[in-house]
Design a protein around this motif. Structure first.
Motif: not given
Length: 458
Positions: A133-137, A206-207, A188-191, A212-213
């Motif tokens: 929740t509190y990180n960027d993937p 996503g929601a 979605a984060f894990v994917r 883009r990386a």
């Protein structure tokens, strides 16, 4: 085994239940698609915030000192533990609106600390609890892959989700996630993280975020960090069945562990995965002594140190929602109604309960029937919240061998009740007995966390 403070079974009951499970006559036999290995792997769990670690003894270590972490991880590696597992605390726990002074408070950044520990260890895995929740993937995936590379393939990620606004107040995105969406968001984060580790071009909308990386680091010796997940709810099990390599479960009795294994295996098979690709390591506290009588006495001593009069009153205040300081800890449970309909999130998931009035009434009746004071009741409840294995060295070894033989668990994630020496009895006395019984490795299987957990390469 001590019957006063643990949810475990005595040897006679264990043998009878094990026989029933082995013949399929128990209520929840193991799933036919799961083949037990009979082997156990241990992890050492250094919690983020908790009330079970004893900090009042002369030999209690500092919770943020390098020496505490260094000593504990070296002991765990000496005992051939598969992993060293760091909990996370993103905000100081509170009690009735102020920081709770009786709890362990604060935790150094997990990945910084584990990178330092990688330099003083060789084989043990290094698992960081990190919140989706509190990180960027991509940022988190890159930091985890860096740890995996620096440690030569020993990194793991304990995937946790949080949706409450109280924790989120420390972050710009706090409280934005609905409770029902937490696993959808996490998956979605894990994917996205997996795409990064695979060196793929990431194009995700996503929601809650768009990405883009491009993965820009090479694969580690184990391919990617090992994924741990601790959800025990049906939604959590579904998420783990689709994504996790290891499930950190809360089931300490044989029957509960078998039922959890059956439930998880059904879900794993439904996703098309091999059940052997998902290991289950329940969280556990282990209290050992040479004899059963000495172990029972040691349990009482540990519980007395973990839960004093102040902790006992504070435990009840979480559910009553009111000041109970006027009540005698050596007297009966409060005969007053709670002021809250449900407890809050400020002390963590273990203290949340939606029907406080029903719970407190049931507790009063239970304590009265057992003749327990507030202090006695709180000590039993505090111990029951943890999966606990207590007894003589040989009795606990035999119990764990039976768990492994039936395939109920693949090991334990052990919370030491004392830092940094709380693993000494386990490494010096329990591990050798498990090795003699053929249920624990004599040496590390390889150099990566994945190898030492018995997981196939990715």
């Amino acid at each position: 085994m001590s019957s006063t403070s643990t949810p475990t079974l005595p040897d006679a009951a264990l043998s009878a239940e094990a026989a029933a499970l082995a013949t399929g006559s128990a209520a929840h036999p193991l799933h036919p698609d799961h083949t037990p290995t009979g082997q156990l792997a241990f992890g050492a769990f250094f919690q983020g915030v908790n009330s079970s670690t004893i900090w009042r003894l002369p030999d209690s270590g500092d919770q943020v000192a390098w020496e505490s972490f260094d000593s504990l991880v070296r002991t765990a590696e000496r005992g051939k533990f598969a992993a060293f597992f760091l909990g996370e605390g993103l905000r100081l726990r509170e009690h009735r609106g102020v920081p709770f002074e009786l709890d362990v408070a604060g935790r150094p950044d997990a990945q910084t600390l584990l990178a330092a520990l990688a330099a003083v260890t060789e084989k043990i895995g290094l698992v960081a609890t990190q919140n989706t929740t509190y990180n960027d993937p991509v940022d988190l995936a890159r930091r985890l892959q860096t740890l995996d590379l620096l440690s030569a393939g020993r990194a793991g990620w304990n995937i946790v989700t949080t949706d409450n606004a109280w924790t989120g107040e420390n972050f710009r995105r706090g409280g934005y996630l609905d409770h029902a969406d937490r696993y959808v968001h996490a998956e979605a984060f894990v994917r996205v993280a997996e795409q990064y580790w695979g060196g793929e071009t990431i194009d995700h909308d996503g929601a809650h975020y768009s990405v883009r990386a491009q993965g820009d680091l090479p694969r580690s010796a184990q391919g990617r960090p090992v994924l741990f997940q601790a959800g025990a709810s049906p939604a959590g099990q579904d998420f783990a069945a689709r994504t996790a390599d290891v499930i950190f479960s809360p089931h300490g009795t044989l029957e509960a562990a078998v039922e959890f294994r059956r439930s998880v295996t059904e879900r794993v098979v439904a996703t098309g995965r091999d059940p052997a690709d998902v290991k289950i390591l329940p969280g556990a506290e282990i209290i050992l002594a040479p004899t059963e009588a000495e172990a029972e006495e040691k349990v009482r001593w540990v519980r007395d140190l973990q839960v004093g009069p102040e902790q006992a009153i504070a435990l009840l205040e979480q559910y009553w929602g009111r000041d109970l300081s006027a009540f005698d800890p050596d007297g009966p449970l409060p005969d007053v109604a709670p002021e809250v309909s449900e407890s809050g999130v400020t002390r963590g998931a273990g203290f949340q309960f939606a029907k406080a009035e029903e719970l407190t009434r049931a507790w009063r009746e239970e304590a009265a029937a057992k003749g327990q004071s507030i202090l006695e009741f709180a000590r039993v409840k505090a111990g029951a919240r943890r999966g606990t294995f207590t007894g003589s060295y040989d009795a606990v070894a035999d119990r764990l061998v039976e768990f492994a033989r039936l395939g109920a668990i693949d090991g334990l994630n052990i919370t030491p009740w004392l830092i940094p020496s709380g693993l000494d009895d386990i490494v010096d006395h329990l591990v050798p007995r498990l090795q003699e019984r053929g249920a624990y490795p004599a040496d590390y299987a390889g150099s990566t966390l994945r190898e030492n957990l018995g997981l196939d390469p990715v």
